[in-house]
Design a protein around this motif. Structure first.
Motif, mmCIF file in Angstrom:
data_model
loop_
_atom_site.group_PDB
_atom_site.id
_atom_site.type_symbol
_atom_site.label_atom_id
_atom_site.label_comp_id
_atom_site.label_asym_id
_atom_site.label_seq_id
_atom_site.Cartn_x
_atom_site.Cartn_y
_atom_site.Cartn_z
ATOM 1 N N LEU A 199 0.830 -1.190 0.000
ATOM 2 C CA LEU A 199 0.000 0.000 0.000
ATOM 3 C C LEU A 199 0.869 1.246 0.000
ATOM 4 N N SER A 200 0.306 2.310 -0.521
ATOM 5 C CA SER A 200 1.021 3.586 -0.521
ATOM 6 C C SER A 200 1.075 4.133 0.902
ATOM 7 N N THR A 205 -3.232 5.491 6.028
ATOM 8 C CA THR A 205 -2.831 4.081 6.003
ATOM 9 C C THR A 205 -2.134 3.688 7.296
ATOM 10 N N CYS A 206 -1.249 4.544 7.796
ATOM 11 C CA CYS A 206 -0.573 4.248 9.061
ATOM 12 C C CYS A 206 -1.565 4.180 10.219
ATOM 13 N N SER A 207 -2.551 5.067 10.218
ATOM 14 C CA SER A 207 -3.562 5.037 11.282
ATOM 15 C C SER A 207 -4.399 3.762 11.209
ATOM 16 N N SER A 208 -4.693 3.309 9.990
ATOM 17 C CA SER A 208 -5.464 2.061 9.845
ATOM 18 C C SER A 208 -4.664 0.865 10.349
ATOM 19 N N PHE A 209 -3.387 0.797 10.022
ATOM 20 C CA PHE A 209 -2.551 -0.289 10.525
ATOM 21 C C PHE A 209 -2.426 -0.226 12.046
ATOM 22 N N ALA A 322 7.462 0.961 20.042
ATOM 23 C CA ALA A 322 8.233 0.347 18.953
ATOM 24 C C ALA A 322 7.834 0.970 17.631
ATOM 25 N N ALA A 323 8.785 1.023 16.714
ATOM 26 C CA ALA A 323 8.517 1.423 15.335
ATOM 27 C C ALA A 323 8.123 0.173 14.553
ATOM 28 N N VAL A 324 6.865 0.111 14.131
ATOM 29 C CA VAL A 324 6.287 -1.097 13.536
ATOM 30 C C VAL A 324 6.281 -0.963 12.014
ATOM 31 N N THR A 325 6.756 -2.006 11.349
ATOM 32 C CA THR A 325 6.739 -2.078 9.883
ATOM 33 C C THR A 325 5.893 -3.268 9.469
ATOM 34 N N PRO A 326 4.767 -3.074 8.795
ATOM 35 C CA PRO A 326 3.955 -4.213 8.347
ATOM 36 C C PRO A 326 4.504 -4.807 7.058
ATOM 37 N N ILE A 327 4.577 -6.119 6.995
ATOM 38 C CA ILE A 327 5.004 -6.824 5.780
ATOM 39 C C ILE A 327 3.983 -7.911 5.482
ATOM 40 N N GLY A 332 2.191 -12.664 -2.926
ATOM 41 C CA GLY A 332 1.006 -12.909 -3.719
ATOM 42 C C GLY A 332 -0.297 -12.629 -3.014
ATOM 43 N N LEU A 333 -0.271 -12.317 -1.711
ATOM 44 C CA LEU A 333 -1.506 -12.001 -1.001
ATOM 45 C C LEU A 333 -2.005 -10.620 -1.382
ATOM 46 N N ASP A 334 -3.278 -10.394 -1.101
ATOM 47 C CA ASP A 334 -3.903 -9.117 -1.432
ATOM 48 C C ASP A 334 -3.329 -8.021 -0.541
ATOM 49 N N PRO A 335 -2.619 -7.035 -1.105
ATOM 50 C CA PRO A 335 -2.033 -6.006 -0.247
ATOM 51 C C PRO A 335 -3.047 -5.038 0.335
ATOM 52 N N SER A 336 -4.272 -5.026 -0.171
ATOM 53 C CA SER A 336 -5.271 -4.099 0.357
ATOM 54 C C SER A 336 -5.945 -4.607 1.622
ATOM 55 N N SER A 337 -5.765 -5.891 1.966
ATOM 56 C CA SER A 337 -6.355 -6.474 3.176
ATOM 57 C C SER A 337 -5.348 -6.389 4.315
#
Length: 412
Positions: A199-200, A205-209, A322-327, A332-337
């Motif tokens: 995701l961009s 986006t950061c608030s949603s994560f 902590a500084a969190v980085t989502p991966i 191949g998974l849907d990046p929008s979910s």
């Protein structure tokens, strides 16, 4: 009287460049005695897109003298006895370290262009690419078949040379035994696994994560609390209890309760930090290599901070951030979910250091009380001897759970 010669009008082409950047031709009306043809100039070649630029913030850390930094810290970090809370001590330490770093290496902003070539792109390939650009411009200018055929033949030659250079570079990585294994496996992953779209990055986006991961941790804590309540409450029906939960848990002996932690000493802190990896988190006020170079000056303040935390049974709030980085969990998974991501947390360096100290104390107590399973002793020993690192899973560290601070002997 001789007849007058025929009149010939001017038939020269007039080129005009309108605002739309499209070249047009205009000719005067043809004369009855002369036939004129309309000509159109070839469209200009498409201009190459400029390389992407980015505004970055950086520090010139190479200009920092460790001895100068140590002298500055020794003069600005007096041992203040009024700061008894671990949070106050840590905030004072972090603010002093950040102010000292800003005075020696202030933040700078700069627009940079990221234009990196592939490692297999040799000077010979660069020369072939330049020749291909020349043939392309010549083909568009002349529109001759011989130039077009030469350009197509050169493209085939350039493509074959590019593939041969790439194969030679990858063969060197796979065959050379002196190569770093990390480079080998990273290259294999890039070749076999598809590129995962993400995701961009934006504030929303950061608030949603952040909200998604916070709700996930809250649900895990509630499920653990429900399991503990099921163990302590009297069973109404044995059929409703999960089969993995046993109600006949032996109570620990009075001498086996860990009532307090042992305070650390300066030699222990020096040995632990000196042997740890110089990993740096974005939340650290001072990069870890500079902290290790100034360790003789900072050691008394770090020992005072850790002993205050161990004696009061609380962990500073900054150590739980902590500084969190989502991966993505799998390629191949849907990046929008958001459910397809897993969090990778980057903790401050001193937070992992005190976590390593507590882990060693717990392991020492369990080993002394013979509470360890002899069949898993080798795994426990290997895990307890790991050095502190700034990267960990977000759900594997107990320091990330926001528990209110108390004055009990157990850490919160």
């Amino acid at each position: 009287m001789s007849p007058s010669p025929p009149t010939i009008k001017d038939t020269s082409l007039t080129l005009s460049a309108p605002p739309t950047s499209q070249y047009s031709t205009s000719t005067p009306a043809p004369s009855p005695s002369l036939t004129t043809n309309s000509y159109s100039s070839p469209p200009p070649p498409p201009s190459a897109a400029p390389p992407p630029s980015r505004n970055i913030t950086f520090r010139n850390l190479r200009s920092v003298d460790p001895q100068h930094l140590s002298d500055l810290l020794s003069s600005t970090l007096p041992l203040d006895s009024n700061l008894s809370s671990p949070d106050d001590q840590l905030n004072h330490l972090n603010s002093t370290l950040l102010a000292s770093l800003n005075s020696l290496a202030p933040l700078k902003r700069k627009n940079v262009t990221f234009k990196t070539s592939s490692p297999w792109f040799t000077p010979a390939l660069r020369k072939l690419k330049q020749t291909g650009r020349q043939l392309e411009r010549l083909t568009m200018k002349s529109s001759l078949t011989v130039h077009h055929d030469s350009y197509k033949l050169h493209l085939t030659t350039y493509r074959d040379a590019l593939n041969a250079a790439k194969c030679a570079y990858l063969s060197t990585i796979f065959i050379d035994p002196s190569r770093n294994p990390r480079t080998l496996f990273s290259t294999v992953n890039k070749l076999l696994k598809p590129h995962a779209d993400t995701l961009s990055s934006s504030t929303s986006t950061c608030s949603s994560f952040l909200q998604f991961f916070s709700d996930k941790i809250t649900a895990m804590n509630l499920s653990l609390s429900a399991a503990c309540d099921t163990q302590t409450s009297p069973p109404t029906s044995t059929a409703t209890l999960p089969p993995s939960i046993s109600l006949d848990l032996p109570s620990p002996p009075p001498h086996g309760i860990l009532s307090q932690f042992t305070l650390v000493t300066p030699p222990e802190i020096l040995q632990l930090i000196s042997s740890s990896k110089p990993t740096t988190c974005s939340l650290d006020p001072l990069p870890t290599p500079l902290l290790k170079s100034c360790l003789p000056v900072l050691c008394p303040y770090i020992v005072n901070l850790f002993n205050s935390s161990l004696s009061q049974g609380t962990v500073p709030s900054a150590f739980k951030t902590a500084a969190v980085t989502p991966i993505l969990k799998k390629p191949g998974l849907d990046p929008s979910s958001l459910s397809n991501y897993r969090p990778i947390s980057n903790l401050p360096f001193l937070s992992k250091t005190i976590e390593c100290i507590i882990s060693k104390h717990l392991h020492r107590h369990l080993q002394k009380m013979t509470f360890l399973n002899p069949f898993s002793l080798d795994f426990v020993l290997t895990t307890a001897q790991k050095r502190p690192s700034s990267k960990s899973s977000m759900t594997s560290s107990p320091l990330l759970t926001p528990v209110p601070s108390t004055s009990s002997s157990s850490l919160t």
